[in-house]
Design an enzyme around this catalytic site. Structure first.
Site, PDB file in Angstrom:
ATOM      1  N   GLU A   1      -6.844  45.717 -18.835  1.00 46.25           N
ATOM      2  CA  GLU A   1      -5.488  46.146 -18.444  1.00 46.25           C
ATOM      3  C   GLU A   1      -4.419  45.259 -19.074  1.00 46.25           C
ATOM      4  OE1 GLU A   1      -7.027  45.821 -14.508  1.00 46.25           O
ATOM      5  OE2 GLU A   1      -6.398  47.853 -14.004  1.00 46.25           O
TER       6      GLU A   1
ATOM      7  N   ARG B   1     -11.041  48.701   1.414  1.00 48.65           N
ATOM      8  CA  ARG B   1     -10.266  49.908   1.753  1.00 48.65           C
ATOM      9  C   ARG B   1     -11.191  51.069   2.087  1.00 48.65           C
ATOM     10  NH1 ARG B   1      -6.568  49.924  -3.529  1.00 48.65           N
ATOM     11  NH2 ARG B   1      -7.365  47.843  -3.960  1.00 48.65           N
TER      12      ARG B   1
ATOM     13  N   HIS C   1      -4.606  52.889 -11.086  1.00 49.12           N
ATOM     14  CA  HIS C   1      -5.500  52.303 -12.099  1.00 49.12           C
ATOM     15  C   HIS C   1      -5.185  52.858 -13.489  1.00 49.12           C
ATOM     16  CE1 HIS C   1      -8.689  51.221  -8.874  1.00 49.12           C
ATOM     17  NE2 HIS C   1      -8.041  50.124  -9.241  1.00 49.12           N
TER      18      HIS C   1
ATOM     19  N   ARG D   1       2.698  44.381 -14.842  1.00 49.92           N
ATOM     20  CA  ARG D   1       2.021  45.518 -14.224  1.00 49.92           C
ATOM     21  C   ARG D   1       2.816  45.876 -12.967  1.00 49.92           C
ATOM     22  NH1 ARG D   1      -4.208  45.791 -12.124  1.00 49.92           N
ATOM     23  NH2 ARG D   1      -4.153  47.942 -11.461  1.00 49.92           N
TER      24      ARG D   1
END
Ligand code: AMP
Length: 396
Positions: free
Chosen positions: A380, A242, A182, A94
């Protein structure tokens, strides 16, 4: 030596390494998944190996995960112990940033690596760790095919109006664009919708990936039209630590009036804000739901409010809404957040079925709801394993 071809997947974060092992003799099937957290601090390992095998969960010595290279060596030792005969013929990575041009996975050649290093300033917190993970994997598996899958790639279908900032044009040309992130998760959800709800897949869908990192993506026909994240993974929804969307004027204030350095502001926005900052308690939604303090409730209120605002905005960008899909740790598990997001959303065509929502059903809207509401667990790692297998297959 086993003849079963396997692929290793790696997802190297700033202080974590997620890994997976897949049997790729047919459609990729998971053999093991695991994670090492707090690399370089107080590292911890968790791994599971499928039915009939005991999972592993233990603290590591500092030397076992002093950096990404030693963490990878530790992960590989754990996988080797569980599957002594497995040998990875491909490693899928990734990689957070693929820049303006990479709109699909790429085999990692020296030229691609050079381009990814050039993109590091666009994602200074994540990209260098991703690249360190690749370097370590190349050293560990010099003969394996190394494949990069980009978080930005899925969003390269954005129309230009959603790719630009209102800055002088030269900055767009230099790469200052709304990339969106994402993408592996959205790619997986798009594929799942095509499989389980093909008509919905063809329509106007908003996917809410709500985890420790959180964003939303508007899709038409399974392709990204707009997303809440922009130039960095800081924009859009508030997240565990965040800020999400914030007036950039706050940065000037912090520097000029609070006397903070840019690094301190970055640390504040990335690591001390969001749910953690607002609650003063935790970045973890489970902890906030259980806490019941005024501050924890205000943090949840803000999270829900921003999701609802983005829902309206994305629906406008799509010209309507056929389905809302929840995924990510919060989206897949928190009945409360899903209920609160959908509350009073009849005007946009959403009507939640409380019982279905309570059961975590795949479809959680009523039969009368104009737009469908769904919960689809994301994966993912599987997207990375599929890409690795596809490249191996085409290379024979
Ligand atoms: P992720 O980054 O996708 O692993 O998601 C992590 C987030 O999911 C954390 O904020 C968790 O607290 C949250 N989460 C996981 N399970 C639940 C649950 N049952 N209820 C509420 N939040 C949850």
């Amino acid at each position: 030596m086993t003849t079963t071809p396997v692929a290793l997947t790696l997802n190297a974060g700033s202080s974590s390494l997620k890994f997976g092992l897949f049997d790729i003799s047919g459609a990729p099937a998971v053999m093991a998944v695991g994670q090492i957290d707090s690399i370089g601090k107080a590292p911890r390992l968790k791994a599971s190996f499928g039915p009939g095998r005991s999972p592993v969960s233990r603290d590591l010595t500092p030397a076992e995960a002093a950096d990404h290279k030693s963490a990878l060596a530790t992960a590989l030792a754990v996988l080797r112990e569980a599957f002594p005969r497995a040998k990875a013929s491909a490693v899928g990575h990734r990689v957070v940033h693929g820049g303006p041009s990479y709109d699909r996975p790429m085999v990692l050649t020296p030229e691609v690596m050079e381009e990814l290093r050039r993109l590091s300033p666009f994602a200074p917190i994540h990209q260098p760790h991703n690249l360190a993970g690749i370097d370590a994997a190349v050293e560990a598996f010099p003969e394996a095919l190394q494949v990069a899958c980009f978080d930005t790639a899925f969003h390269r279908t954005h129309p230009k109006v959603n790719d630009v900032f209102a800055l002088p044009r030269e900055y767009y040309d230099k790469g200052v664009r709304r990339y969106g992130f994402h993408g592996l998760s959205y790619d997986y959800i798009s594929g799942e919708l095509k499989r389980i709800a093909p008509l919905i897949h063809e329509g106007r869908v908003i996917v809410a990936h709500l985890g420790n990192g959180a964003s939303m993506c508007g899709m038409i026909g399974g392709r990204s039209v707009a997303s809440t994240m922009g130039f960095t993974a800081l924009d859009g929804l508030p997240m565990g630590t965040r800020t999400g969307q914030i007036d950039p004027g706050v940065i000037f204030y912090m520097v000029q009036q609070e006397g903070m350095s840019i690094d301190e502001v970055r640390q504040l926005f990335y690591s001390k804000s969001g749910l953690l900052g607002l609650s003063g308690l935790s970045n973890d939604m489970r902890a906030l739901e259980a806490a019941g303090t005024v501050e924890a409730n205000e943090a949840i209120d803000y999270f829900v409010f921003r999701i609802r605002r983005e829902l309206g905005g994305l629906a406008a960008a799509l010209g309507g809404l056929d389905a809302l899909v929840f995924c990510g740790g919060i989206g897949e598990n928190s009945r409360l957040i899903r209920e609160r997001v959908c509350e009073g959303m009849g005007w946009i065509g959403l009507e939640l079925d409380r019982e279905r929502n309570g059961r975590n059903d795949t479809v959680i809207s009523t039969d009368m709801s104009r737009a469908r509401v769904m919960v689809v667990p994301t994966n993912e790692e599987l997207v990375i394993a599929r890409a690795a297998k596809d490249f191996l297959d085409t290379r024979g």
